[in-house]
Design an enzyme around this catalytic site. Structure first.
Site, PDB file in Angstrom:
ATOM      1  N   GLY A   6       0.957  -1.352  -0.051  1.00 26.45           N
ATOM      2  CA  GLY A   6      -0.047  -0.349  -0.299  1.00 26.45           C
ATOM      3  C   GLY A   6       0.483   1.018  -0.133  1.00 26.45           C
ATOM      4  N   SER A   7       1.916   1.114  -0.538  1.00 23.98           N
ATOM      5  CA  SER A   7       2.738   2.425  -0.355  1.00 23.98           C
ATOM      6  C   SER A   7       2.170   3.461  -1.484  1.00 23.98           C
ATOM      7  CB  SER A   7       4.432   2.746  -1.507  1.00 23.98           C
ATOM      8  OG  SER A   7       4.232   1.857  -2.806  1.00 23.98           O
ATOM      9  N   MET A  88      -4.888  -6.457  -6.810  1.00 19.06           N
ATOM     10  CA  MET A  88      -4.420  -7.810  -7.641  1.00 19.06           C
ATOM     11  C   MET A  88      -5.103  -8.931  -8.143  1.00 19.06           C
ATOM     12  SD  MET A  88      -1.092  -7.444  -7.932  1.00 19.06           S
ATOM     13  CE  MET A  88      -0.613  -8.089  -8.790  1.00 19.06           C
ATOM     14  N   LEU A  91     -10.942  -8.328 -11.175  1.00 14.11           N
ATOM     15  CA  LEU A  91     -12.753  -7.559 -11.771  1.00 14.11           C
ATOM     16  C   LEU A  91     -13.337  -8.458 -12.016  1.00 14.11           C
ATOM     17  CD1 LEU A  91     -11.951  -3.872 -10.082  1.00 14.11           C
ATOM     18  CD2 LEU A  91     -12.417  -6.509  -8.996  1.00 14.11           C
ATOM     19  N   ASN A 105      -7.645   2.359 -11.908  1.00 12.63           N
ATOM     20  CA  ASN A 105      -6.484   1.118 -11.412  1.00 12.63           C
ATOM     21  C   ASN A 105      -5.020   1.979 -11.658  1.00 12.63           C
ATOM     22  OD1 ASN A 105      -5.187  -1.009 -10.982  1.00 12.63           O
ATOM     23  ND2 ASN A 105      -5.043  -1.004 -13.166  1.00 12.63           N
ATOM     24  N   HIS A 107      -1.243   1.151 -13.104  1.00 12.41           N
ATOM     25  CA  HIS A 107      -0.553  -0.584 -14.094  1.00 12.41           C
ATOM     26  C   HIS A 107       1.320   0.032 -13.691  1.00 12.41           C
ATOM     27  CE1 HIS A 107       0.285  -3.767 -15.635  1.00 12.41           C
ATOM     28  NE2 HIS A 107       0.777  -3.382 -16.471  1.00 12.41           N
ATOM     29  N   GLU A 140     -13.906  -4.556 -19.127  1.00 11.11           N
ATOM     30  CA  GLU A 140     -13.554  -6.047 -18.863  1.00 11.11           C
ATOM     31  C   GLU A 140     -12.257  -6.838 -19.259  1.00 11.11           C
ATOM     32  OE1 GLU A 140     -16.047  -4.367 -20.757  1.00 11.11           O
ATOM     33  OE2 GLU A 140     -17.681  -4.302 -18.948  1.00 11.11           O
ATOM     34  N   ASP A 143      -6.060  -4.824 -18.467  1.00 13.62           N
ATOM     35  CA  ASP A 143      -5.193  -3.046 -18.110  1.00 13.62           C
ATOM     36  C   ASP A 143      -5.269  -2.711 -19.196  1.00 13.62           C
ATOM     37  OD1 ASP A 143      -3.803  -3.813 -15.924  1.00 13.62           O
ATOM     38  OD2 ASP A 143      -2.276  -5.041 -16.830  1.00 13.62           O
TER      39      ASP A 143
HETATM   40  C1  GRF Z   1       2.234  -0.747  -8.029  1.00 18.80           C
HETATM   41  O1  GRF Z   1       3.135  -0.650  -9.353  1.00 18.80           O
HETATM   42  C2  GRF Z   1       0.784  -0.337  -8.625  1.00 18.80           C
HETATM   43  O2  GRF Z   1       1.255   0.108 -10.453  1.00 18.80           O
HETATM   44  C3  GRF Z   1       0.802  -1.838  -9.219  1.00 18.80           C
HETATM   45  O3  GRF Z   1       0.629  -2.512  -7.981  1.00 18.80           O
HETATM   46  C4  GRF Z   1       1.657  -2.180  -7.236  1.00 18.80           C
HETATM   47  C5  GRF Z   1       1.372  -1.769  -5.923  1.00 18.80           C
HETATM   48  O4  GRF Z   1       2.147  -1.455  -5.074  1.00 18.80           O
HETATM   49  N1  GRF Z   1      -0.569  -2.155  -9.326  1.00 18.80           N
HETATM   50  P1  GRF Z   1       1.778  -0.753  -2.940  1.00 18.80           P
HETATM   51  O5  GRF Z   1       1.061  -1.992  -2.881  1.00 18.80           O
HETATM   52  O6  GRF Z   1       0.649   0.114  -3.785  1.00 18.80           O
HETATM   53  O7  GRF Z   1       3.137  -0.453  -2.526  1.00 18.80           O
END
Ligand code: GRF
Length: 190
Positions: A6-7, A88, A91, A105, A107, A140, A143
């Site tokens: 969750g950074s 991760m 959906l 989202n 990516h 759907e 990415d």
């Molecule tokens: C990020 O690089 C995001 O692009 C990808 O997952 C990573 C999540 O990192 N979908 P964090 O959990 O927010 O540190």
């Protein structure tokens, strides 16, 4: 919605605390009880809930029950936009169709290049010199939804998946909150 450290969530919560934003995080949902990112919600005083996959079910039934639970939770709150930040799971089309245009989202590649779960590895294997991150609406596919904004980062000869991941994250932490500013102030049309 998160799955891991969750950074990105932490960067968003900081932005919402420090800047005069038109958006606020109402609820953090994780599909894992042990997601480190839940601590960021706790520290910021934001509601959070973890919704693990129901172990007693299998296959499609399990996916459906899991998403139904998440949808019920979301509907019980006053939520206008779902922000996937390192969530991760893919959906289902049912979930996506209900939130289309209100589901975004981030990516870690310059989409449409390198979709999927190994974007940094794939970029290194392709020996590109520039990669980055993409904020997009979710459709759907995987990415594949309409791109809102991208940020480039250089890729160096000596990069590993880890070093590239961290450089991209630094860009993500700046880009995603700004895109949410643009969405909530009407500069990006949903
Ligand atoms: C990020 O690089 C995001 O692009 C990808 O997952 C990573 C999540 O990192 N979908 P964090 O959990 O927010 O540190």
């Amino acid at each position: 919605m998160i799955s891991g450290g969750g950074s990105g969530l932490r960067a968003l919560l900081r932005h919402q605390q420090e800047a005069d934003t038109a958006h606020v995080t109402k609820l953090v949902i994780s599909d894992s009880e042990s997601a480190g990112g839940l601590d960021h919600a706790r520290e910021a005083g934001v509601d959070f809930v973890s919704v693990p996959l129901p172990q007693e079910l299998k296959g499609d039934e399990r996916r459906r029950a899991h998403e139904e639970k998440i949808m019920r939770i979301i509907e019980s709150k006053d939520i206008e936009l779902i922000v996937l930040s390192g969530y991760m799971r893919i959906l289902t089309p049912l979930f996506v169709s209900q939130w289309k245009g209100r589901l975004v989202n981030i990516h870690p590649s310059l989409l449409p290049e390198f979709p999927g779960a190994h974007a940094q590895r794939d970029a290194l294997e392709a020996r590109v010199r520039v990669s980055g991150c993409t904020v997009h609406f979710v459709d759907e596919g995987v990415d594949s939804g309409p791109i809102i904004e991208q940020r480039e980062v250089p890729v160096f000869e000596y990069d590993t998946v880890e070093t590239l991941r961290e450089r991209i994250k630094t860009a993500e932490h700046d880009l995603y909150p700004k895109v949410l500013d643009d969405i909530s102030s009407g500069r990006v049309l949903l």
